[in-house]
Every structure is written in C-alpha cells, then in structure tokens.
Design a protein around this motif. Structure first.
Motif, short mmCIF file in Angstrom:
data_model
loop_
_atom_site.label_atom_id
_atom_site.label_comp_id
_atom_site.label_asym_id
_atom_site.label_seq_id
_atom_site.Cartn_x
_atom_site.Cartn_y
_atom_site.Cartn_z
N ALA A 34 0.84 -1.19 0.00
CA ALA A 34 0.00 0.00 0.00
C ALA A 34 0.87 1.24 0.00
O ALA A 34 1.88 1.32 0.72
CB ALA A 34 -0.92 0.01 1.22
N HIS A 36 0.44 5.45 0.38
CA HIS A 36 -0.42 6.58 0.70
C HIS A 36 0.13 7.81 -0.03
O HIS A 36 1.17 8.34 0.32
CB HIS A 36 -0.43 6.80 2.21
CG HIS A 36 -1.46 7.80 2.67
ND1 HIS A 36 -2.17 8.62 1.81
CD2 HIS A 36 -1.90 8.11 3.92
CE1 HIS A 36 -2.98 9.39 2.49
NE2 HIS A 36 -2.85 9.09 3.78
N VAL A 41 -4.89 6.35 -2.26
CA VAL A 41 -4.17 5.23 -1.65
C VAL A 41 -4.10 4.12 -2.67
O VAL A 41 -5.14 3.64 -3.14
CB VAL A 41 -4.85 4.73 -0.37
CG1 VAL A 41 -4.18 3.45 0.13
CG2 VAL A 41 -4.79 5.79 0.73
N THR A 59 -8.15 0.62 2.21
CA THR A 59 -7.58 1.90 1.76
C THR A 59 -8.03 3.05 2.66
O THR A 59 -7.28 3.99 2.91
CB THR A 59 -7.97 2.19 0.30
OG1 THR A 59 -9.40 2.19 0.16
CG2 THR A 59 -7.38 1.13 -0.62
N VAL A 62 -5.81 2.89 5.74
CA VAL A 62 -4.48 3.40 5.44
C VAL A 62 -4.50 4.93 5.39
O VAL A 62 -3.61 5.61 5.94
CB VAL A 62 -3.97 2.84 4.09
CG1 VAL A 62 -2.71 3.56 3.64
CG2 VAL A 62 -3.72 1.34 4.21
N LEU A 66 -2.19 6.22 8.51
CA LEU A 66 -0.80 6.34 8.07
C LEU A 66 -0.56 7.67 7.39
O LEU A 66 -1.41 8.14 6.63
CB LEU A 66 -0.45 5.19 7.11
CG LEU A 66 -0.66 3.76 7.65
CD1 LEU A 66 -0.20 2.74 6.62
CD2 LEU A 66 0.06 3.56 8.98
N TYR A 110 -5.57 -5.86 6.99
CA TYR A 110 -4.29 -5.76 6.28
C TYR A 110 -3.19 -5.92 7.32
O TYR A 110 -2.85 -4.99 8.04
CB TYR A 110 -4.22 -4.39 5.59
CG TYR A 110 -3.03 -4.15 4.69
CD1 TYR A 110 -2.38 -5.18 4.03
CD2 TYR A 110 -2.58 -2.84 4.49
CE1 TYR A 110 -1.30 -4.93 3.20
CE2 TYR A 110 -1.51 -2.58 3.65
CZ TYR A 110 -0.88 -3.62 3.01
OH TYR A 110 0.20 -3.36 2.18
N LEU A 146 -5.59 -2.59 10.58
CA LEU A 146 -4.17 -2.59 10.22
C LEU A 146 -3.36 -3.19 11.36
O LEU A 146 -2.52 -2.53 11.98
CB LEU A 146 -3.68 -1.15 9.94
CG LEU A 146 -4.41 -0.36 8.86
CD1 LEU A 146 -3.84 1.05 8.76
CD2 LEU A 146 -4.32 -1.08 7.50
#
Length: 340
Positions: A34, A36, A41, A59, A62, A66, A110, A146
């Motif tokens: 992945a 960002h 994403v 996504t 993320v 992140l 994920y 995550l």
C-alpha cells in the motif's frame, strides 16, 4: 509511478536458527503493498495489479492512520469466525455490485509486517530491526484493520505457530534477518509452510483439458454429492501433458457432471479463465505443493476458462485448507506457485 516490487521468500524444509533471525507467521491471504499518496491510496498485488477498488475498507484505514508518503508491505486477509477465509477474500473480486454489503459483513484486515517508507523517507536501506521499530511506533494507535504482524526471535515460539495455528489460517512461518535490508523482487527471506494430508476428487481444471493450468477439487458430502472445496496452484508445465491423459470431457455430451455449467467465476479464483466440465480416469500418484495463491490473476479482466472434471478420490498433500489431487504415477509433483 510503478508499484514497489515486494521482497520475496525462498522455500526451505527447516527454519534457520541462530542469532539474528526473526520469525513471523505467514497468514493465508494476498500479499499487497500500500502507498499513501495523499488523496489516493494505492494497493497493489504481488504482480502489480491494483486491488484498491476491491478493498475500500483497507484503503480507508491506510488513509486514516498512516501519514502521506508512507509505503507498507503486508497480507490482506478476511476472518470468518476463528480463522482466515480465503474464499471470502477471493469473492471481493467477483462479487460485483454486492461489494458494499460484503465489506460490511466481512471486513478485510491488512496485516502489516514491513515499512518501506514513511512521510516520503525511504527506509528500504535500513535493517529490518529498525524498520520494525518504526512500524510498531506508526501503529501505536492499534487500528483494528491494520494489525501489526506478530514477530519473535524465539525459534520454539515459531515452531509452536507452525504446530498449532494452522487451523486459524496460518500457513507457515517466514524467517528474516534482523540486520537485513528490504530488497525488492529478491528472495532474501526464508519460508517454511505447514503441510497436511487429505483426499480429493479432481472436479475441474482451469485452462483446457489438454493443458490444465490448475485443478479444481471436490469432496463428497454426507449425501454423496461432490462439493467444491478449492483449487491448486499452477500445475508445473512439465507435468501438464501427463495429467491431461487422465482427463476426459464430462457434461454436455461427456457424461453427467454434478457441478453447474458454466462454473462460478469464484471457483477458478480468477477473472481471466472460464469454466467447462471434464471426467478424469482413476488417479493414484500425488501432486503436492506449497500453496501460496491466489495466484491472484483475479484483478485482471475477463473470466478465465475453467473445466469441470470428475474422477476417483485421490490421495494428496497440501499446505493450508485447499485440497490437492494425485495422478497415475508414483512420482510426486511439487510446485511453488507465485502468490500475487
């Protein structure tokens, strides 16, 4: 901008031991990287195909947790009760308009195990121990979707994972050097897979009867009906002609076959092949593999042709829950299919 190639693992028969090694469970899912990029994403499979449209829940996580300019490596999984469910993962690709409901009922996770960049800073040249520390800090808020992949330097613990977590969807253990850099596209890690034994009927193939690419497998339920249970990884090219001699067309002039025609797209696990029916002769030899698939051709375009077959139950070995078949010779076929 081309997606980053993931670092790979070479198969081994024993876990390496000694100082400087770390061990991580290998979950039954799809490898993905992945990136960002702010408003966007990107989520790419091992083969570089975009998965973002099929995993909006991932996504979104993320984007939320992140920072912009972060690149992470991990495994996409879907939990179903007490274990990962590879079939539900595959259905993300084939469910079509039902995707929003599936995302709600079966959210994906994920599992992150490496950090390649953060806030635009390239970390691939750092040792694994340093990247792991940065990743742990980045996930300190413990985002549910995550999760941080477990890691240990205790070989006994790693062997316990192999022995006890197969039923939960752990298909092996990956060994990594703590001082190792991240090497895109190179097999710098080591991977030991869980293997179990079972019996299955060859119910179909992807590709063609003369050139079977993968085998679609079934088992009989209590009522004697042949139920689809899964598929193998790619049949090694050198053995396809041998296997083809055991298969004859079934259904539509080739004899009755209990499976529908055409086969559901999710059975072949790919959007590039379609389905047909076959009948197979008795088979006794074994083909074993370490399954690391999907072979994720799933994000490609059209339906892959699959072919139905029926035949006698065969003994086989497999890693993870998908069954494998056998053929008439005693030679064991082994393959290490590419996971995308």
């Amino acid at each position: 901008m081309q997606p980053v190639q993931p670092m790979l693992a070479a198969p081994v028969e024993e876990l390496p031991e000694g100082p400087g090694w770390a061990y991580e469970p290998k979950f039954d899912g799809w490898r993905a990287i992945a990136t960002h990029r702010g408003a966007e994403v990107r989520l790419h499979s091992r083969a570089g195909r975009s998965l973002a449209d099929y995993f909006p829940d991932v996504t979104q996580a993320v984007r939320e947790y992140l920072p912009v300019g972060t690149v992470v490596d991990g495994e996409l999984i879907v939990w179903n009760r007490e274990r990962t469910d590879f079939t539900l993962l595959q259905r993300r690709i084939t469910v079509g308009a039902g995707l929003p409901r599936m995302v709600h009922e079966h959210p994906a996770h994920y599992v992150l195990f490496d950090l390649l960049a953060v806030a635009g800073e390239d970390l691939t040249g750092l040792p694994l121990a340093a990247r792991r520390a940065r990743l742990t800090q980045l996930l300190s808020a413990n985002p549910v979707q995550l999760p941080l992949c477990p890691q240990t330097t205790d070989l006994v613990q790693a062997r316990t994972w192999l022995a006890e977590l197969g039923a939960a969807g752990v298909e092996g253990v990956v060994a990594k050097r703590l001082d190792g850099r991240y090497l895109p596209g190179q097999r710098g890690w080591r991977k030991l897979r869980v293997r179990t034994g079972t019996e299955a009927v060859i119910g179909g193939v992807t590709g063609s009867i003369r050139n079977p690419a993968t085998l679609l497998l079934g088992r009989l339920d209590a009522a004697g009906r042949l139920r689809y249970v899964g598929r193998t990884g790619p049949v090694p090219a050198g053995h396809r002609a041998e296997l083809a001699t055991l298969l004859t067309a079934g259904g539509r002039g080739g004899g009755e076959h209990p499976w529908p025609q055409p086969l559901p797209a999710r059975w072949s696990g790919s959007l590039r092949h379609r389905s047909r029916c076959l009948t197979s002769r008795s088979s006794r030899s074994r083909w074993s593999r370490s399954r690391s698939t999907p072979p994720m051709n799933m994000a490609a375009g059209a339906i892959r042709p699959s072919t139905c077959v029926s035949g006698r139950t065969c003994r086989s070995r497999t890693s993870r829950h998908t069954c494998l078949n056998g053929s008439t010779r005693a030679a064991r076929w082994t393959s290490e299919p590419a996971r995308e």
